[in-house]
Write a protein that holds these residues in place. Structure first.
Motif, PDB file in Angstrom:
ATOM      1  N   LEU A 255      41.804  31.195  63.604  1.00  0.00           N
ATOM      2  CA  LEU A 255      41.789  30.178  62.550  1.00  0.00           C
ATOM      3  C   LEU A 255      40.866  29.016  62.913  1.00  0.00           C
ATOM      4  N   LEU A 256      40.882  28.655  64.209  1.00  0.00           N
ATOM      5  CA  LEU A 256      40.008  27.556  64.637  1.00  0.00           C
ATOM      6  C   LEU A 256      38.538  27.927  64.455  1.00  0.00           C
ATOM      7  N   ILE A 257      38.184  29.159  64.799  1.00  0.00           N
ATOM      8  CA  ILE A 257      36.787  29.580  64.630  1.00  0.00           C
ATOM      9  C   ILE A 257      36.417  29.556  63.149  1.00  0.00           C
ATOM     10  N   ALA A 258      37.330  30.055  62.301  1.00  0.00           N
ATOM     11  CA  ALA A 258      37.044  30.075  60.870  1.00  0.00           C
ATOM     12  C   ALA A 258      36.871  28.653  60.332  1.00  0.00           C
ATOM     13  N   LEU A 259      37.730  27.741  60.795  1.00  0.00           N
ATOM     14  CA  LEU A 259      37.621  26.345  60.362  1.00  0.00           C
ATOM     15  C   LEU A 259      36.276  25.754  60.777  1.00  0.00           C
TER      16      LEU A 259
END
Lengths: 271, 305
Positions: free
Chosen positions: B192-196
């Protein structure tokens, strides 16, 4: 309440040529001092000081020469371009039919394109699936709907696009001249549907070079010239001024009656 | 020219309402609400790419499998690494790198690639960003099939404490990884952090790239360089005595930290909290910058494309 309000709006396009668009000039220009790069970017004033108020039930035709700003005005009214100066406010769901090649993927089927276009216009997949039947019937495309869009002629694309926008009850319908590609019989059908639509829900702005289309769909008009509004008034007034002759002259009584252009006697009855 | 009815006309707003926080956040909110639209467009992109090929999007999976197998075996042999642990390492490294790299590279082009749509249909800008990130997510999920296969095949070698190399260099500390366990769940926040981060990159750099068309080229060049400077096909563990110096240099490579927050949990490697802090910091700072760009230049994008 469906409305579009525009106050003193201007739309200026910066034209970046290959050189001024790059960082090189921005960086080197700064280092050299004085000359700002921004000022060296040529600007096209596509629209100037447009003040306009459109409301529920308005059916406005846009006339003017090529490059007079008709399409840009439509995009301003759609909210695609926000004015560089001045301001605008759009209340209502907008459905534009501009360039018919865009927003339609040539490689996928007409059916898929109906869904995607509907999604862009704020519908859900389910809602669009319910309407597919209706659109297929209206556009008379039949089995073509399962063919990739690249096999369609321009007129067929117009049919599809008009089918979609008229099936979803938009509040603001914006049409560019491209829809002239359909044949007379279909136009007749579309007119009834568009008229119903405008009566039901909202307002229509239609840019066209064809008097015939304008007379069929609009009751008032705006004459655009060099990015400015040169004239605004009833369709007959504007067309007379723009063309230098009254386009309604020489029409039969029946035609005038159908177009709602009969002269009105002082007692309020049509002549 | 005569004015139309002036009765109901609302008062003109004092200042132009284009550059407001409300419009910037409204754009993001409307974009998120149009979930069906960007989900459909993203999936359409994938189908489009493999149209008329027999295996279709399966080619994403196959391509990744071939690369991972080839590089894993080759580099394992060349550098004397243990293939049973090194092959999963390279596989996951590539999968994660492809996701990070895809978000970055295609994020830069987000608005340029959607020029036609932006000019012809009114839609929130964030729809195009979400389309890009969603497309990369779908690619990532296709690649995860390879992860499942590799993790299954090599389960015995990475399910307990393991090392990446067989060679013992005198004087160097040997990193022992704890092996697959509950820490795997960290892969979810990591992803999720990478996507954000991908989303803010697409917004911020997407806007800048639309105005200055040299930016994508510059960033492409930098990323290509960073690939070699990021442990994907090599590992810190196998560097022996140079590892400490390399680790120090790597602290300044943001892509290393991005890769690490997802790769380490998937492989049961040691969790380096430093990377999580860096990535969290990047997310916050990046989004603040992206929202500033959205506030000031959101309305300009349709003029620039």
């Amino acid at each position: 309440m469906v409305s579009i309000d525009v106050w003193n709006a201007s739309v200026d396009f910066p034209i970046f040529d290959a050189k001024s668009r790059s960082m090189k000039k921005a960086v080197l220009g700064k280092a050299g001092g004085k000359i700002g790069t921004e000022s060296r970017v040529p600007i096209i004033e596509a629209l100037r000081d447009i003040t306009l108020s459109l409301q529920h039930g308005d059916r406005v035709g846009l006339v003017g020469h090529n490059g007079a700003g008709k399409s840009t005005l439509l995009r301003l009214l759609a909210g695609i371009y926000e004015p560089t100066r001045g301001s605008s406010r759009i209340n209502g769901r907008v459905a534009p039919v501009f360039d018919l090649g865009v927003g339609m993927d040539p490689e996928i089927s007409g059916y898929e394109n109906i869904i995607i276009r509907g999604l862009f216009l704020g519908m859900t997949r389910k809602q669009m699936e319910k309407r597919v039947e209706d659109i297929a019937e209206f556009s008379e495309l039949g089995n073509y709907l399962s063919m990739p869009l690249r096999t369609y002629s321009t007129g067929m694309r117009v049919r599809l696009a008009l089918g979609v926008v008229t099936s979803i009850d938009p509040e603001i319908l914006l049409l560019d001249e491209g829809i002239g590609a359909v044949d007379a019989a279909f136009l007749d059908k579309a007119r009834t549907r568009l008229n119903d639509l405008v009566k039901r829900s909202g307002l229509l702005v239609f840019a066209s070079h064809s008097d015939e289309f304008l007379m069929e769909l609009c009751n008032s008009a705006i004459w655009m010239d060099h990015g400015q509004m040169k004239m605004r008034g009833s369709l007959r007034e504007v067309l007379t001024e723009y063309k230098g002759r009254d386009p309604f002259e020489g029409m039969s009584h029946e035609q005038l009656e159908r177009l709602g252009q009969l002269p009105v006697l002082p007692n309020g009855d049509p002549a | 020219m005569h004015p139309s009815s002036t009765i109901d006309r609302p008062v003109e707003p004092i200042a132009s309402s284009s550059r407001t926080w409300a419009r910037a956040f409204g754009d993001i909110r409307d974009g998120l609400n149009a979930r069906q639209l960007w989900a459909h467009l993203g999936w359409q992109d994938i189908k489009q790419r493999y149209r008329r090929s027999v295996l279709g999007p399966l080619w994403i999976t196959i391509g990744m499998g071939v690369t991972a197998l080839g590089i894993g075996l080759l580099y394992g042999l060349l550098f004397g690494n243990n293939p049973a642990t090194f092959l999963p390492y390279v596989t996951v490294g590539f999968i994660v790198w492809n996701f990070v790299h895809g978000c970055l590279i295609e994020g830069l082009d987000t608005f340029i690639a959607n020029e036609g749509l932006i000019k012809h249909l009114p839609a929130p800008l964030s729809v195009y960003v979400l389309r890009t990130v969603w497309r990369q997510t779908l690619m990532f999920l296709h690649n995860m099939v390879i992860y499942v296969i590799v993790a299954g095949v090599f389960f015995v070698s990475i399910s307990h404490a393991y090392t990446l190399t067989d060679k013992i260099t005198p004087g160097a500390t040997v990193t022992v990884h704890p092996g697959l366990g509950w820490s795997m769940l960290l892969a979810i926040p990591g992803f999720l952090l990478i996507a954000l981060n991908g989303a803010w990159v697409a917004l911020l750099l997407g806007i800048i790239s639309t105005r200055y068309r040299d930016i994508p080229q510059v960033i492409n060049a930098i990323i290509q360089l960073l690939f070699y400077g990021t442990p994907i096909v090599w590992s810190l563990d196998t560097l022996g005595t140079h590892a400490d110096t390399a680790a120090l240099v790597l602290q300044f490579n943001p892509l290393f930290h991005l890769v690490e927050v997802l790769r380490a949990p998937l492989l049961g490697q040691q969790i380096v909290w430093q990377s999580w802090v860096v990535v969290l910091g990047m997310t916050v700072v990046g989004w603040v910058l992206a929202m500033f760009a959205m506030k000031n230049y959101r309305a300009r994008v349709s003029y620039w494309v």
